[in-house]
Design a protein around this motif. Structure first.
Motif, PDB file in Angstrom:
ATOM      1  N   VAL A   1       0.838  -1.202   0.000  1.00 34.72           N
ATOM      2  CA  VAL A   1       0.000   0.000   0.000  1.00 34.72           C
ATOM      3  C   VAL A   1       0.873   1.251   0.000  1.00 34.72           C
ATOM      4  O   VAL A   1       0.627   2.206  -0.750  1.00 34.72           O
ATOM      5  CB  VAL A   1      -0.945  -0.001   1.214  1.00 34.72           C
ATOM      6  CG1 VAL A   1      -1.666   1.330   1.340  1.00 34.72           C
ATOM      7  CG2 VAL A   1      -1.945  -1.140   1.105  1.00 34.72           C
ATOM      8  N   ALA A   2       1.921   1.257   0.838  1.00 33.84           N
ATOM      9  CA  ALA A   2       2.822   2.404   0.885  1.00 33.84           C
ATOM     10  C   ALA A   2       3.496   2.620  -0.455  1.00 33.84           C
ATOM     11  O   ALA A   2       3.633   3.764  -0.928  1.00 33.84           O
ATOM     12  CB  ALA A   2       3.867   2.199   1.988  1.00 33.84           C
ATOM     13  N   ALA A   3       3.930   1.541  -1.114  1.00 32.35           N
ATOM     14  CA  ALA A   3       4.576   1.662  -2.421  1.00 32.35           C
ATOM     15  C   ALA A   3       3.609   2.229  -3.456  1.00 32.35           C
ATOM     16  O   ALA A   3       3.993   3.068  -4.290  1.00 32.35           O
ATOM     17  CB  ALA A   3       5.102   0.300  -2.873  1.00 32.35           C
ATOM     18  N   ALA A   4       2.354   1.797  -3.417  1.00 31.34           N
ATOM     19  CA  ALA A   4       1.362   2.306  -4.362  1.00 31.34           C
ATOM     20  C   ALA A   4       1.112   3.796  -4.137  1.00 31.34           C
ATOM     21  O   ALA A   4       1.029   4.581  -5.105  1.00 31.34           O
ATOM     22  CB  ALA A   4       0.056   1.526  -4.221  1.00 31.34           C
ATOM     23  N   VAL A   5       1.011   4.207  -2.871  1.00 31.86           N
ATOM     24  CA  VAL A   5       0.783   5.628  -2.569  1.00 31.86           C
ATOM     25  C   VAL A   5       1.954   6.477  -3.037  1.00 31.86           C
ATOM     26  O   VAL A   5       1.779   7.536  -3.648  1.00 31.86           O
ATOM     27  CB  VAL A   5       0.554   5.806  -1.051  1.00 31.86           C
ATOM     28  CG1 VAL A   5       0.539   7.282  -0.683  1.00 31.86           C
ATOM     29  CG2 VAL A   5      -0.760   5.158  -0.637  1.00 31.86           C
TER      30      VAL A   5
END
Length: 421
Positions: free
Chosen positions: A194-198
């Motif tokens: 999720v952090a990578a996508a954000v």
């Protein structure tokens, strides 16, 4: 003579122009994105920290082998740091940051599916490689995006957010462990995705260079950085901080509480927690103070306060004094961190990259975290805990003396706004 777009933008940065009272520099959106990602990363790291040794021990290995699972992560970070720094120079910070996040996500998910001790060891080591990539690139992005007059404040915000995630993580991780020792790893892997996508969506790509921007400056060479006394002092203080804060504090405090004070794990946990409280207290103002009073005074003060209080721990014989010394040590560490990182950013500058320079700086911390517990543990075994903590304090005081005698102030005087433009 026409002013280039880069120079014109640099002159108009709010934090660099002062009239009367110091102006507050609004944080760029990219920094806010990195800070939010740091919270998720630290929270996830805290999720797996409490269960990792137990998970390793579940494969029928001894205490030493279970401890290796913890140290292999730091060892991999240390070994891979030069490569990570070189990749930042070749690929750019954003690409390396995202790649590192995805590697840690994949390795953490693989840890959740490990079927034996050796698989867990390999997967955890691979996570250390990815951790180096996003740590070095995040530091490079933070220092480059922050205006020079706000580097201390931004470094303090980043460290404080990471600290908050690190405090909350073990609490959540302990709750998740009720669903099995593999569950925290699964949740951490998903959180990293999720952090990578954000970050991939919200962190802006570097703008393409134009002819008006002038020649692209070369990355700072490590030899050039090492010729600067401020950088040499920063690497030494990073080593001392890693030795004391990330090494001896985590390894010897619990043992000292049990062997000398006759206290249980709860007291050791309290000492670690109040260290974080002292650290957080200092972070509320140390970054801004480093941007006004200078980097060098904060570094020297932080090393001195932390060094004296950590040395004092070895001579305590009561729990209240032990806890009080831990609070003061955390406070000193909170003074040191943002100023030290901002000093390295000052040396590199906003318009240059310095992947290798930042990698060596990070290696100083990791090396201290690996060497410190081993040497201090040997002193505790052969002499006493007083010698172990005293030597640790002496290392920090020696770093403070180096900064005081040979280090330099890296913060430039603020650029004042002129009437004519």
């Amino acid at each position: 003579m026409p002013v280039s777009r880069r120079t014109e933008h640099h002159l108009r940065l709010p934090g660099l122009q002062r009239q009367g009272k110091e102006a507050q520099t609004p944080l760029p959106r990219d920094i806010k994105v990195l800070v939010a990602a740091a919270f998720v990363i630290a929270l996830g790291y805290g999720l797996v920290a409490p269960v990792l040794p137990q998970f390793a021990a579940s494969f029928d290995v001894g205490v030493a082998a279970a401890s290796v699972i913890v140290s292999v992560f730091a060892l991999a970070r240390l070994v891979f740091a030069p490569v990570g720094g070189a990749l930042v120079g070749r690929w750019g910070e954003r690409r390396v940051y995202l790649t590192g996040l995805l590697i840690v996500a994949a390795s953490t998910g693989a840890c959740a599916m490990a079927q034996d001790y050796w698989q867990l060891l390999i997967f955890r080591g691979l996570g250390g490689l990815g951790s180096t990539m996003f740590t070095v690139s995040a530091m490079a992005l933070i220092l480059r995006l922050a205006p020079p007059s706000g580097r201390g404040r931004v470094s303090s915000l980043y460290a404080g957010t990471f600290l908050m995630g690190g405090i909350l993580g073990p609490v959540v991780g302990g709750l998740l462990a009720g669903f099995g020792l593999r569950m925290p790893f699964v949740v951490y892997a998903l959180a990293l995705l999720v952090a990578a996508a954000v970050v991939a969506i919200l962190l802006k790509k570097p703008a393409p260079k134009t002819a008006d921007d002038g020649p692209v400056p070369e990355a700072m060479d490590l030899r050039e950085a090492l010729s600067d006394p401020g950088y040499r002092a920063a690497v030494v203080s990073a080593f001392a901080n890693g030795w004391a804060t990330f090494g001896v504090r985590m390894a010897l405090i619990p043992l000292f509480a049990a062997a000398v004070l006759g206290a249980g794990p709860a007291t050791a946990g309290l000492a670690l927690a109040v260290f974080a409280v002292g650290n957080a207290l200092a972070l509320t103002f140390s970054g801004r103070l480093a941007d006004t009073a200078g980097r060098r005074p904060l570094v020297v003060a932080g090393l001195t306060i932390a060094g004296l209080s950590i040395a004092a721990i070895g001579f305590t014989d009561s729990v209240p004094v032990f806890v009080a010394a831990s609070v003061v040590a955390g406070f000193g560490s909170g003074l040191l961190g943002p100023a030290q990182q901002a000093a390295v950013g000052d040396i590199i500058g906003s318009d240059r990259t310095g992947g290798k320079v930042l990698a060596v700086f990070q290696m100083g911390t990791d090396a201290g975290a690996i060497v410190g517990p081993v040497l201090a543990g040997m002193l505790a075994d052969r002499l006493s805990y007083a010698w172990a903590f005293g030597a640790t304090g002496a290392v920090m005081l020696a770093a403070a003396l180096l900064w005081l005698v040979f280090g330099r102030e890296t913060l430039s005087k603020p650029v004042k706004e002129t009437a004519a433009d």
